[in-house]
Every structure is written in structure tokens, then in C-alpha cells.
Enzyme design. Structure first.
Site, PDB file in Angstrom:
ATOM      1  N   ASN A 138       0.741  -1.327   0.003  1.00 29.65           N
ATOM      2  CA  ASN A 138      -0.032  -0.088   0.047  1.00 29.65           C
ATOM      3  C   ASN A 138       0.764   1.281  -0.094  1.00 29.65           C
ATOM      4  O   ASN A 138       1.505   1.568   1.007  1.00 29.65           O
ATOM      5  CB  ASN A 138      -0.879  -0.112   1.151  1.00 29.65           C
ATOM      6  CG  ASN A 138      -1.947   1.212   1.329  1.00 29.65           C
ATOM      7  OD1 ASN A 138      -1.780   1.964   0.348  1.00 29.65           O
ATOM      8  ND2 ASN A 138      -2.502   1.041   2.493  1.00 29.65           N
ATOM      9  N   ARG A 142      -2.907  -1.969  -3.282  1.00 25.76           N
ATOM     10  CA  ARG A 142      -4.096  -1.211  -2.992  1.00 25.76           C
ATOM     11  C   ARG A 142      -3.796  -0.138  -4.194  1.00 25.76           C
ATOM     12  O   ARG A 142      -3.074   0.429  -4.091  1.00 25.76           O
ATOM     13  CB  ARG A 142      -3.979  -0.712  -1.593  1.00 25.76           C
ATOM     14  CG  ARG A 142      -5.149   0.271  -1.362  1.00 25.76           C
ATOM     15  CD  ARG A 142      -5.067   0.998  -0.249  1.00 25.76           C
ATOM     16  NE  ARG A 142      -6.255   1.821   0.230  1.00 25.76           N
ATOM     17  CZ  ARG A 142      -6.468   2.849   1.059  1.00 25.76           C
ATOM     18  NH1 ARG A 142      -5.238   3.320   1.446  1.00 25.76           N
ATOM     19  NH2 ARG A 142      -7.355   3.563   1.023  1.00 25.76           N
ATOM     20  N   HIS A 156     -12.729   3.182   0.411  1.00 22.16           N
ATOM     21  CA  HIS A 156     -12.595   2.134   1.590  1.00 22.16           C
ATOM     22  C   HIS A 156     -13.316   0.870   1.375  1.00 22.16           C
ATOM     23  O   HIS A 156     -13.893   0.012   2.304  1.00 22.16           O
ATOM     24  CB  HIS A 156     -12.980   2.760   3.114  1.00 22.16           C
ATOM     25  CG  HIS A 156     -11.998   3.816   3.406  1.00 22.16           C
ATOM     26  ND1 HIS A 156     -12.525   5.028   3.882  1.00 22.16           N
ATOM     27  CD2 HIS A 156     -10.850   4.216   3.422  1.00 22.16           C
ATOM     28  CE1 HIS A 156     -11.963   5.956   4.178  1.00 22.16           C
ATOM     29  NE2 HIS A 156     -10.686   5.366   4.084  1.00 22.16           N
ATOM     30  N   HIS A 196     -16.362   2.934   8.847  1.00 24.05           N
ATOM     31  CA  HIS A 196     -14.776   2.989   8.822  1.00 24.05           C
ATOM     32  C   HIS A 196     -14.515   4.329   9.132  1.00 24.05           C
ATOM     33  O   HIS A 196     -14.232   5.135   8.454  1.00 24.05           O
ATOM     34  CB  HIS A 196     -14.432   2.416   7.227  1.00 24.05           C
ATOM     35  CG  HIS A 196     -12.742   2.375   7.298  1.00 24.05           C
ATOM     36  ND1 HIS A 196     -12.087   1.522   7.119  1.00 24.05           N
ATOM     37  CD2 HIS A 196     -11.880   3.451   7.184  1.00 24.05           C
ATOM     38  CE1 HIS A 196     -10.734   1.719   6.877  1.00 24.05           C
ATOM     39  NE2 HIS A 196     -10.668   2.966   6.995  1.00 24.05           N
ATOM     40  N   ASN A 198      -8.284   7.790   9.610  1.00 24.53           N
ATOM     41  CA  ASN A 198      -7.903   9.069   9.297  1.00 24.53           C
ATOM     42  C   ASN A 198      -8.784   9.624   8.251  1.00 24.53           C
ATOM     43  O   ASN A 198      -9.265  10.675   8.331  1.00 24.53           O
ATOM     44  CB  ASN A 198      -6.485   9.221   8.861  1.00 24.53           C
ATOM     45  CG  ASN A 198      -5.601   9.027   9.827  1.00 24.53           C
ATOM     46  OD1 ASN A 198      -5.642   9.917  10.877  1.00 24.53           O
ATOM     47  ND2 ASN A 198      -4.147   8.496  10.053  1.00 24.53           N
ATOM     48  N   GLY A 199      -8.824   8.713   7.240  1.00 21.73           N
ATOM     49  CA  GLY A 199     -10.043   9.002   6.369  1.00 21.73           C
ATOM     50  C   GLY A 199     -11.185   8.396   6.851  1.00 21.73           C
ATOM     51  O   GLY A 199     -11.116   7.232   7.435  1.00 21.73           O
ATOM     52  N   ARG A 210      -9.573  16.439   6.819  1.00 13.48           N
ATOM     53  CA  ARG A 210     -10.567  16.520   5.671  1.00 13.48           C
ATOM     54  C   ARG A 210     -11.767  17.082   6.226  1.00 13.48           C
ATOM     55  O   ARG A 210     -12.251  16.540   7.275  1.00 13.48           O
ATOM     56  CB  ARG A 210     -10.693  15.410   4.624  1.00 13.48           C
ATOM     57  CG  ARG A 210      -9.448  14.827   4.157  1.00 13.48           C
ATOM     58  CD  ARG A 210      -9.770  13.516   3.293  1.00 13.48           C
ATOM     59  NE  ARG A 210      -8.725  12.581   3.566  1.00 13.48           N
ATOM     60  CZ  ARG A 210      -8.610  11.302   3.522  1.00 13.48           C
ATOM     61  NH1 ARG A 210      -9.661  10.716   2.739  1.00 13.48           N
ATOM     62  NH2 ARG A 210      -7.721  10.642   3.768  1.00 13.48           N
ATOM     63  N   ASP A 262      -5.376  13.993  14.921  1.00 13.13           N
ATOM     64  CA  ASP A 262      -5.428  12.709  15.713  1.00 13.13           C
ATOM     65  C   ASP A 262      -6.215  12.715  16.745  1.00 13.13           C
ATOM     66  O   ASP A 262      -6.274  13.393  17.863  1.00 13.13           O
ATOM     67  CB  ASP A 262      -3.800  12.555  16.176  1.00 13.13           C
ATOM     68  CG  ASP A 262      -3.475  11.099  16.489  1.00 13.13           C
ATOM     69  OD1 ASP A 262      -4.377  10.688  17.465  1.00 13.13           O
ATOM     70  OD2 ASP A 262      -2.697  10.441  15.981  1.00 13.13           O
ATOM     71  N   MET A 263      -7.104  11.710  16.588  1.00 14.49           N
ATOM     72  CA  MET A 263      -8.394  11.707  17.425  1.00 14.49           C
ATOM     73  C   MET A 263      -7.735  11.357  19.079  1.00 14.49           C
ATOM     74  O   MET A 263      -8.403  11.919  19.955  1.00 14.49           O
ATOM     75  CB  MET A 263      -9.336  10.440  17.253  1.00 14.49           C
ATOM     76  CG  MET A 263     -10.556  10.324  17.992  1.00 14.49           C
ATOM     77  SD  MET A 263     -11.326  11.705  18.098  1.00 14.49           S
ATOM     78  CE  MET A 263     -12.536  11.561  16.828  1.00 14.49           C
ATOM     79  N   ARG A 264      -6.803  10.609  19.158  1.00 17.21           N
ATOM     80  CA  ARG A 264      -6.148  10.522  20.464  1.00 17.21           C
ATOM     81  C   ARG A 264      -6.058  11.817  21.034  1.00 17.21           C
ATOM     82  O   ARG A 264      -6.168  12.156  22.273  1.00 17.21           O
ATOM     83  CB  ARG A 264      -5.023   9.701  20.637  1.00 17.21           C
ATOM     84  CG  ARG A 264      -5.301   8.116  20.757  1.00 17.21           C
ATOM     85  CD  ARG A 264      -4.318   7.275  20.409  1.00 17.21           C
ATOM     86  NE  ARG A 264      -3.724   7.510  19.100  1.00 17.21           N
ATOM     87  CZ  ARG A 264      -3.013   6.828  18.571  1.00 17.21           C
ATOM     88  NH1 ARG A 264      -2.712   5.614  19.144  1.00 17.21           N
ATOM     89  NH2 ARG A 264      -2.662   6.878  17.210  1.00 17.21           N
ATOM     90  N   VAL A 323     -10.205   4.735  14.733  1.00 24.10           N
ATOM     91  CA  VAL A 323     -11.194   5.476  15.494  1.00 24.10           C
ATOM     92  C   VAL A 323     -12.343   4.422  16.038  1.00 24.10           C
ATOM     93  O   VAL A 323     -12.566   4.181  17.258  1.00 24.10           O
ATOM     94  CB  VAL A 323     -11.768   6.749  15.144  1.00 24.10           C
ATOM     95  CG1 VAL A 323     -12.679   7.310  16.086  1.00 24.10           C
ATOM     96  CG2 VAL A 323     -10.758   7.626  14.835  1.00 24.10           C
ATOM     97  N   GLU A 345      -7.550  -4.717   5.624  1.00 24.31           N
ATOM     98  CA  GLU A 345      -7.616  -4.850   4.213  1.00 24.31           C
ATOM     99  C   GLU A 345      -6.492  -5.408   3.634  1.00 24.31           C
ATOM    100  O   GLU A 345      -6.724  -5.791   2.620  1.00 24.31           O
ATOM    101  CB  GLU A 345      -7.355  -3.278   3.920  1.00 24.31           C
ATOM    102  CG  GLU A 345      -8.472  -2.121   4.467  1.00 24.31           C
ATOM    103  CD  GLU A 345      -8.323  -0.675   4.433  1.00 24.31           C
ATOM    104  OE1 GLU A 345      -7.404  -0.357   5.651  1.00 24.31           O
ATOM    105  OE2 GLU A 345      -8.467  -0.003   3.462  1.00 24.31           O
TER     106      GLU A 345
END
Ligand SMILES: Nc1ncnc2c1ncn2[C@@H]1O[C@H](COP(=O)(O)OP(=O)(O)O)[C@@H](O)[C@H]1O
Ligand SMILES: CC(=O)OP(=O)(O)O
Ligand SMILES: [Mg+2]
Length: 397
Positions: free
Chosen positions: A7, A91, A180, A208, A211-212, A241, A283-285, A332, A385
Site C-alpha cells: 500500500n 492497493r 475504503h 470505517h 484518518n480517512g 479533511r 489525531d483523535m487520541r 477510531v 484490508e
């Protein structure tokens, strides 16, 4: 049979080598900072992680060469000879309308992938670099392209067309494609196994969110709608995004801020979403931590993220007249229990109620997190994936 999955991003290569007899991972890793002064290779064999900081890795070709050398090295390698790699699964993010399925990479297939560069300028060029580099280094292997868009080619016309003048579709193939797909299809198959029902009989909503981020409505095993569009920018609010916004904002901002088109694109793709609203991270964290520390912008970012996710879940319940299961996956979706909790809050009239204790548990396994009386089962299913790509490659050899 050994299958290598690749990928390629613009400055990175993610890879996994599978033994397909038992679908085990022999080695996996990540090459980062290709083209920069000090590249980093993180290589993992049997849960032992090793970080190799190298000098410059000029390009993807050199990156793949370095990976192959790690795989075949006499001390600690996992194969004796590169020729043991029977197939390479790549990918490829955008397959346009050319591909509803994976394909062995021939000259014609390569040409078709090139033709979709305009539609995915961030993703397809590095994907092609990876294909060329891998074909040069592993000439005896069969190379297979697996497309993010393929699974969504089953969407009905009224879901994939934009309400724009038809000529844009006829001339430039402006329509919704969705992404995705490999992940959405994988978790849908897992959900069927997990629930012990045929996939064809299920209505599923898969989230899903990494990040995306994208949502897909899956009916009879097929994608009937998905939240990303012509590009991976449409739909949910993501790490960096923006997702759905009023399209009139684009010319307005260009005029007011004297920005170029490229700058606006970069703003929407790399500086928006959690990053744009929090002002410090996509970054969600990190954003979650800051929220718990009392950062108001971080809280707003997360409130918006969850609100938009919840609205999208509601709309997919509407188009399928309900759902048998709601699936959470990717970084996430698999790990952030508080995001799952907020997205499912006050949805009992739609048949969704969580088991809060079960949902809060930290666990890497496939599991149910809904309450016993929840009409819609809520599942956390880790995506894979790479395994899906390896299976597709094996299938085509
Ligand atoms: N324990 C966690 N809690 C909250 N968010 C997490 C956790 N672990 C990972 N994430 C988030 O998942 C996202 C990355 O998702 P991932 O699917 O790995 O990304 P990619 O799209 O690059 O494959 C990041 O925003 C990261 O903060
Ligand atoms: C298509 C897409 O958004 O991919 P990723 O999540 O890997 O950025
Ligand atoms: Mg991802």
C-alpha cells in the site's frame, strides 16, 4: 503460496507478507519518509518489531528493494528467495468506472489506472509508483490491483449521480465512486460470519473511521450507498479533511483570501476536520486528551465529528428501512469507545442501544457492544484490508 501486499502513499510504503495456506503474516512493516534525508523502516517479524533508520531512500523503487532485502536476509529473513513471492497485491485507491473487481495488472490495466489520476491526485500516483517499482523488482510474480472503489460500483444510479448538468458526467465522469471498499466488504463478510446469517439477508451499516472516514450502507452483500464521493473528501468530518460543506464556500474563500485552487484543496484535505477545528491536531487520541484537559476547541471538534457521524448513520437507517447491524471499524471505530458511545446516544427509537460497560472495554477482538434488547446489533470488527487484498491476489493467480 506467499503473497506480498503493498500500500503505497506519497512518501510511505506499507507492506505485509502472507503465507496463504493458513493466512498468517510472515512479516509486515512500514517505510516512511521516502525522499527525505533519513528514512525509517519499521519491520516486524513474529511480533518482534525492529526499527531501521537508514540514510536517504530516494524513491519507491529503492524502498521496495530495501523491503525485499529485509525479507530475504540470511539472518532473520522469512523467505530464502524473492521468487517465493507468487503474487503481489497492490492497493489502488481509485479505479474509476473501469473496475468493479480486482484485476491482474497488464498494460491495459495500468493505462486505465493512469486515466484515473485526475480523480485521485493524492492517492493514485504513488499507487502507480509502487506498482512499477514492485514489477521491476519482482518480475516473476503476478501483480494484482485491488481497488478501494470496486465494491461501490454496485451503487444505483440515483445514489452515485450528482445533481449537476449531465454533460459533466458524460465528458469527465463526474460522479460518486466511494472508497475504503476493501474494508467495508471485509467487515460485512465478518459480520455475516459473526451473526451466523447469510450476508445476502443482512442490512448493514459499516463505519470505517480512521484518518480517512466513510460510512457504507450494505444490502444483500452489496454497497447501496457510501459517504465518500468522486474523491475521498466528501461525507464525514475526518482527521484533516472537512467532508461535506457548502460548495459555494470554495469560490467565496478564493475571492476573499486570494487563495489559489491548490491552496484551497490543501486547506480542505490537510488543514480541516479535527485539525482545522481543534487548531492543533488531526489525531483523535490527541484531540480527545485535550478535550478531557478542558480545551474548548477540542471539545467542539469532537462534538461536530460525532454529530455528523450520527446524522449519516440516521440517513442510512432511513434508506434501508432499518439495519440488522451497525459496524465500527478502523483506528477510531475500533478503539475510541467514547466516540461510539456518543454516536449511538439517544437512538433507542431507531433500535440502537449500547451496552455501555461492554462498549467501554478495551479489546482487540470482534465483539458485540449493543445491549441485549437492541434491535440493531452494534459490532466492533477490526478491519484487515491487507488480508482482503492478499485473498484477492491469491484468487486471481
Ligand atoms: N485508542 C484510541 N483512541 C482514540 N483514537 C484512536 C485510538 N487509537 C487510534 N486512534 C485514532 O485512529 C486514527 C487512525 O486510524 P487508522 O485507521 O489507523 O488510520 P489510517 O486511515 O491512516 O489507516 C487516528 O486519528 C488515531 O488517533
Ligand atoms: C481513500 C482514503 O481516504 O484512504 P485513507 O483513509 O487511507 O486516506
Ligand atoms: Mg486506512
Amino acid at each position: 503460496m506467499k503473497v506480498l501486499v503493498i500500500n503505497c502513499g506519497s512518501s510511505s510504503i506499507k507492506y505485509q507478507l502472507f503465507e496463504m495456506e493458513d493466512e498468517t503474516v510472515l512479516a509486515s512493516g512500514l517505510v516512511e519518509k521516502i525522499g527525505a534525508e533519513a528514512a525509517i523502516i519499521t519491520h516486524e517479524v513474529a511480533d518482534r518489531e525492529e526499527e531501521v533508520i537508514t540514510g536517504e531512500i530516494l524513491d519507491h523503487r529503492e524502498g521496495i528493494n530495501r523491503v525485499l532485502r529485509l525479507l530475504v536476509r540470511p539472518d532473520g529473513g522469512v523467505i530464502k528467495d524473492e521468487k517465493e513471492v507468487a503474487a503481489v497485491g497492490h492497493r489502488v485507491v481509485h479505479g474509476g468506472e473501469y473496475f468493479a473487481e480486482s484485476a491482474i495488472i497488464t498494460r491495459e490495466v495500468r493505462t486505465a489506472i493512469r486515466k484515473t489520476i485526475d480523480l485521485a491526485p493524492l492517492h493514485n500516483p504513488p499507487n502507480l509508483l509502487g506498482i512499477d517499482a514492485a514489477q521491476a523488482q519482482l518480475p516473476s510474480a503476478v501483480h494484482v490491483a485491488v481497488f478501494d472503489t470496486a465494491f461501490h460500483q454496485s451503487m444505483p444510479e440515483y445514489a452515485y449521480m450528482y445533481p449537476l448538468p449531465r454533460i459533466l458526467y458524460q465528458k469527465h465522469r463526474v460522479r460518486r465512486y466511494g472508497f475504503h471498499g476493501t474494508s467495508h466488504q471485509y467487515v460485512a463478510q465478518r459480520a455475516a460470519v459473526f451473526l451466523g446469517k447469510p450476508l445476502e439477508e443482512l442490512r448493514l451499516i459499516s463505519c470505517h473511521i480512521g484518518n480517512g472516514a466513510s460510512l457504507t450502507a450494505i444490502q444483500h452483500g452489496k454497497s447501496v450507498d457510501t459517504s465518500m464521493g468522486m474523491t475521498p473528501l466528501e461525507g464525514l468530518m475526518m482527521g484533516t479533511r472537512c467532508g461535506d460543506i457548502d460548495p459555494a464556500i470554495v469560490p467565496y474563500v478564493i475571492a476573499k483570501e486570494e487563495l489559489t485552487l491548490a491552496e484551497v484543496k490543501s486547506m480542505m484535505n490537510k488543514h480541516s476536520g479535527l485539525m482545522g477545528v481543534s487548531g492543533f491536531s488531526g489525531d483523535m487520541r490527541e484531540v480527545t486528551e485535550a478535550m478531557f484537559d478542558g480545551n474548548k476547541q477540542a471539545k467542539l471538534a469532537i462534538d461536530m465529528y460525532v454529530y455528523r457521524l450520527k446524522k449519516m448513520i440516521g440517513s442510512y437507517l432511513a434508506i434501508m428501512n432499518g439495519a440488522d447491524a451497525l459496524i465500527f471499524t478502523a483506528g477510531v471505530g475500533e478503539n475510541a469507545s467514547s466516540i461510539r458511545q456518543k454516536a449511538c446516544e439517544d437512538m433507542s427509537f431507531l433500535g440502537i442501544s449500547l451496552d455501555l460497560e461492554e462498549n467501554a472495554k478495551r479489546c482487540k477482538k470482534e465483539r458485540v457492544v449493543s445491549a441485549a434488547d437492541s434491535k440493531v446489533k452494534v459490532l466492533v470488527l477490526p478491519t484487515n484490508e491487507e488480508l482482503m487484498i492478499a485473498r484477492e491476489a491469491k484468487e486471481l493467480v
